[in-house]
Design a protein around this motif. Structure first.
Motif, short mmCIF file in Angstrom:
data_model
loop_
_atom_site.label_atom_id
_atom_site.label_comp_id
_atom_site.label_asym_id
_atom_site.label_seq_id
_atom_site.Cartn_x
_atom_site.Cartn_y
_atom_site.Cartn_z
N VAL A 9 -15.53 103.22 -39.22
CA VAL A 9 -15.25 102.43 -40.33
C VAL A 9 -13.83 102.34 -40.72
O VAL A 9 -13.48 100.92 -41.28
CB VAL A 9 -16.15 103.01 -41.63
N VAL A 10 -13.06 103.12 -40.42
CA VAL A 10 -11.52 103.13 -40.69
C VAL A 10 -11.00 101.74 -39.68
O VAL A 10 -10.11 101.23 -40.42
CB VAL A 10 -10.98 104.66 -40.09
N VAL B 296 -10.12 86.01 -32.33
CA VAL B 296 -11.30 86.30 -31.66
C VAL B 296 -10.91 87.70 -31.10
O VAL B 296 -12.22 88.39 -31.07
CB VAL B 296 -11.44 85.23 -30.44
N ALA B 297 -10.10 88.00 -30.56
CA ALA B 297 -9.89 89.56 -30.33
C ALA B 297 -10.10 90.64 -31.45
O ALA B 297 -10.81 91.38 -31.48
CB ALA B 297 -8.31 89.87 -29.73
N LEU B 298 -9.49 90.01 -32.50
CA LEU B 298 -9.77 91.13 -33.71
C LEU B 298 -11.15 91.01 -34.20
O LEU B 298 -11.85 92.00 -34.48
CB LEU B 298 -9.11 90.57 -34.93
N VAL B 299 -11.77 89.96 -34.05
CA VAL B 299 -13.21 90.00 -34.30
C VAL B 299 -13.97 90.70 -33.21
O VAL B 299 -15.02 91.60 -33.91
CB VAL B 299 -14.07 88.59 -34.45
N ALA B 300 -13.75 90.75 -32.08
CA ALA B 300 -14.41 91.64 -31.06
C ALA B 300 -14.13 93.16 -31.51
O ALA B 300 -14.85 94.01 -31.23
CB ALA B 300 -13.73 91.29 -29.77
N ALA C 254 -8.97 96.51 -39.98
CA ALA C 254 -9.02 95.11 -39.48
C ALA C 254 -9.05 93.99 -40.59
O ALA C 254 -8.44 93.05 -40.40
CB ALA C 254 -9.75 95.07 -38.24
N ILE C 255 -9.89 94.60 -41.44
CA ILE C 255 -10.13 93.55 -42.55
C ILE C 255 -8.67 93.35 -43.23
O ILE C 255 -8.37 92.43 -43.79
CB ILE C 255 -11.16 93.99 -43.62
N VAL C 256 -7.98 94.44 -43.50
CA VAL C 256 -6.63 94.29 -44.21
C VAL C 256 -5.78 93.30 -43.36
O VAL C 256 -4.84 92.69 -43.85
CB VAL C 256 -5.93 95.69 -44.33
N VAL C 257 -5.91 93.64 -42.15
CA VAL C 257 -4.74 92.85 -40.97
C VAL C 257 -5.15 91.23 -41.12
O VAL C 257 -4.46 90.30 -41.18
CB VAL C 257 -4.98 93.24 -39.63
N ALA C 258 -6.57 90.95 -41.40
CA ALA C 258 -7.04 89.49 -41.43
C ALA C 258 -6.78 89.11 -42.63
O ALA C 258 -6.14 87.98 -42.82
CB ALA C 258 -8.43 89.67 -41.33
N SER D 41 -0.30 90.35 -33.73
CA SER D 41 -0.31 90.89 -32.56
C SER D 41 0.02 92.30 -32.93
O SER D 41 -0.79 93.30 -32.48
CB SER D 41 0.94 90.61 -31.59
N ILE D 42 1.22 92.74 -33.93
CA ILE D 42 1.46 93.90 -34.31
C ILE D 42 0.34 94.51 -34.99
O ILE D 42 0.06 95.70 -34.92
CB ILE D 42 2.84 93.87 -35.14
N GLY D 43 -0.10 93.85 -35.95
CA GLY D 43 -1.32 94.25 -36.94
C GLY D 43 -2.25 94.69 -36.18
O GLY D 43 -3.14 95.75 -36.35
N LEU D 44 -2.75 93.95 -35.03
CA LEU D 44 -3.89 94.19 -34.12
C LEU D 44 -3.55 95.38 -33.27
O LEU D 44 -4.47 96.36 -32.83
CB LEU D 44 -4.39 92.99 -33.11
N GLY D 45 -2.45 95.49 -32.70
CA GLY D 45 -2.06 96.66 -32.01
C GLY D 45 -2.01 98.14 -32.89
O GLY D 45 -2.52 98.94 -32.52
N VAL D 46 -1.58 97.99 -34.30
CA VAL D 46 -1.74 99.29 -35.05
C VAL D 46 -3.27 99.47 -35.41
O VAL D 46 -3.66 100.66 -35.27
CB VAL D 46 -1.33 98.77 -36.43
#
Length: 498
Positions: free
Chosen positions: A11-12, A121-125, A17-21, A47-52
């Motif tokens: 859940v973390v 799309v990658a974030l959703v996956a 991911a919601i925060v990044v979105a 990209s940085i947010g998704l990487g974190v």
């Protein structure tokens, strides 16, 4: 070493991911001007947010000193290499200072408009994977695998015979693979059979390694054999098989001798990405183009890594210093991990130029797994590699390479966001179920070896859907076959003693 239950909460990942979105949407409104600089800034920050988000499980495992060899840690790390890191490289090419980065023509044409949608799309996956992993508390996958507690003990006399049979199967798979790549005839259905034997061979190797590590016996000879096998793997450029050997060795060492920490994991990942992978690709390029010097090809990292077909002429790095070598190695590895590249091509053309293939993909999947090719040799290929290469990737017709859209790209081609969400939910559910199966009982040589092979199948997200499912199912079948063989051998031995 005992295998501990999962202490990290998926859940973390969802919350972060919601925060990044939300931050991405806020920045998108703030940078509403459709300019190159605003697109580059938003793509870089996304990209940085998704990487974190991808690094959160590893960081939490390091802080809590938890197990790092879990699907919840490894899958996001592999995801990190294919999408966020690659996103930073592509985003850097959106600036005027670097107007012509080494990208495929179709990616160059679509990157400005579809880099950010592809990252979304990658974030959703990734969020879907975390939710599916959380849902794996429903015990379903565990029932598809043999119970660990009912397996013969590690000291039973059946295991030397089982290991020998498994290693013999792996040797047959190696012969079949080399014969196929050498231009030999390939019988219908031989690919799946060869992959099953290959997984059996990995199981046999892992069992042997676990046995020697548990007994604290010298493993020098075994490591020498593995090193020789690694050289053979490098000579053919098989990056995936090289990764398999590294993962199997790491899992066996971690649970049989000494628990691997996040530091060991980071050093191993660095060595694999920046040393073994460049060497593998360079040696593969040397064998493909007939160059007599693999060392010379190793220095030629930009052309070796950046080629998308066999036409460009190799060129040497003007300044082969250590700094340049490391820089080009990083760029080259990023170029080869082109999951985001293919996703940009898919999102930019489906469904605008190419329709969704939902019904066709379902028909092909059913045809693939219900009617094996060994019985109907004339049926169409199940993989979408050829279709993707010609209609989405727009490769040269003479290019003999096997381009894949990736597990994520294939799902988007099949049905857009609904297919991506459903596919990665199921992926997370299966991955979590395999981890719960492994932690359901104290680890044994068999469960450690089986977990290593199954973990290998879970991190191959570079494949398309069919190849990914085939690898996972053949891994589970190999584990079930070895369990059945061990139980049968033990039963016959006990009957003979009576």
């Amino acid at each position: 070493m005992s295998a501990e239950p999962e202490r990290m909460r998926p859940v973390v990942i969802v919350v972060c991911a919601i925060v990044v979105a939300i931050l991405g949407a806020t920045l998108a409104n703030a940078l509403a001007a459709d300019t190159q600089d605003s697109t580059q800034a938003l793509a870089t920050l996304l990209s940085i947010g998704l990487g974190v988000v991808c690094l959160i499980p590893l960081v939490r495992a390091s802080i809590r000193r938890a197990d790092v060899l879990t699907p919840l840690v490894l899958v996001p790390l592999v995801f990190l290499c294919y999408y966020p890191l690659r996103g930073l490289v592509i985003a850097s090419g959106l600036s005027e200072a670097n107007p012509d980065p080494p990208l495929k023509d179709i990616v160059l044409a679509l990157r400005f408009d579809y880099l950010i949608p592809a990252l979304v799309v990658a974030l959703v996956a990734l969020v879907s994977f975390a939710i599916g992993h959380l849902a794996s508390r429903v015990r379903l996958v565990e029932h598809l695998l043999p119970p660990i507690a009912k397996m013969p003990g590690a000291d039973e006399r059946c295991w030397p015979t089982i290991r020998f049979i498994a290693l013999a199967g792996g040797a047959v798979a190696a012969v079949l693979t080399v014969s196929r790549f050498a231009g030999g005839p390939e019988a219908p259905g031989l690919g799946a059979f060869s992959e099953l034997l290959s997984n059996l061979g990995l199981l046999g190797f892992a069992l042997m390694l676990c046995d020697r590590l548990r007994r604290r016996r010298p493993i020098g000879i075994l490591l020498a054999v593995v090193g020789a096998l690694g050289l053979v793997v490098l000579s053919f450029g098989y990056r995936y098989l090289l990764l398999q050997l590294v993962v199997v060795a790491g899992v066996c060492w971690s649970y049989s001798r000494h628990r691997l920490s996040a530091k060991h994991f980071a050093v191993g990942a660095f060595f694999l990405v920046l040393v073994l992978t460049p060497l593998s690709i360079a040696m593969r390029a040397s064998s493909v183009d007939g160059s007599s010097s693999a060392a010379q090809r190793f220095l030629d990292l930009p052309s070796t890594f950046g080629r998308y077909d066999s036409s460009p002429t190799p060129r040497l790095i003007p300044d082969p210093s250590l700094g340049t070598f490391v820089q080009k190695s990083v760029e080259g590895v990023s170029t080869r991990l082109y999951g985001l590249d293919t996703l940009i091509a898919v999102v930019g053309q489906v469904p605008k130029d190419q329709p969704y293939a939902t019904s066709e993909r379902l028909r092909v999947l059913a045809d693939t797994f219900l009617i094996p090719r060994i019985f109907v040799s004339s049926k169409a290929a199940a993989s979408v590699s050829d279709y993707f290469k010609l209609h989405i990737w727009h490769s040269n017709a003479a290019d003999q390479s096997n381009q894949k859209p990736g597990f994520l790209g294939d799902l988007y081609m099949s049905g857009g966001y609904p297919a991506v969400i459903m596919g990665w939910l199921l992926f997370g559910f299966v991955a979590g179920g395999i981890r719960r199966w492994f932690t359901s009982a104290p680890p044994t040589d068999f469960s450690i070896a089986a977990y290593a092979v199954l973990l290998n199948a879970l991190i191959t997200i570079e494949s398309d859907v069919v190849l990914f499912l085939a690898g996972l199912l053949t891994s589970m079948l190999a584990v079930a076959s070895m369990a059945l063989l061990a139980r049968t051998h033990l039963g016959l031995a006990r009957s003979a003693r009576r």
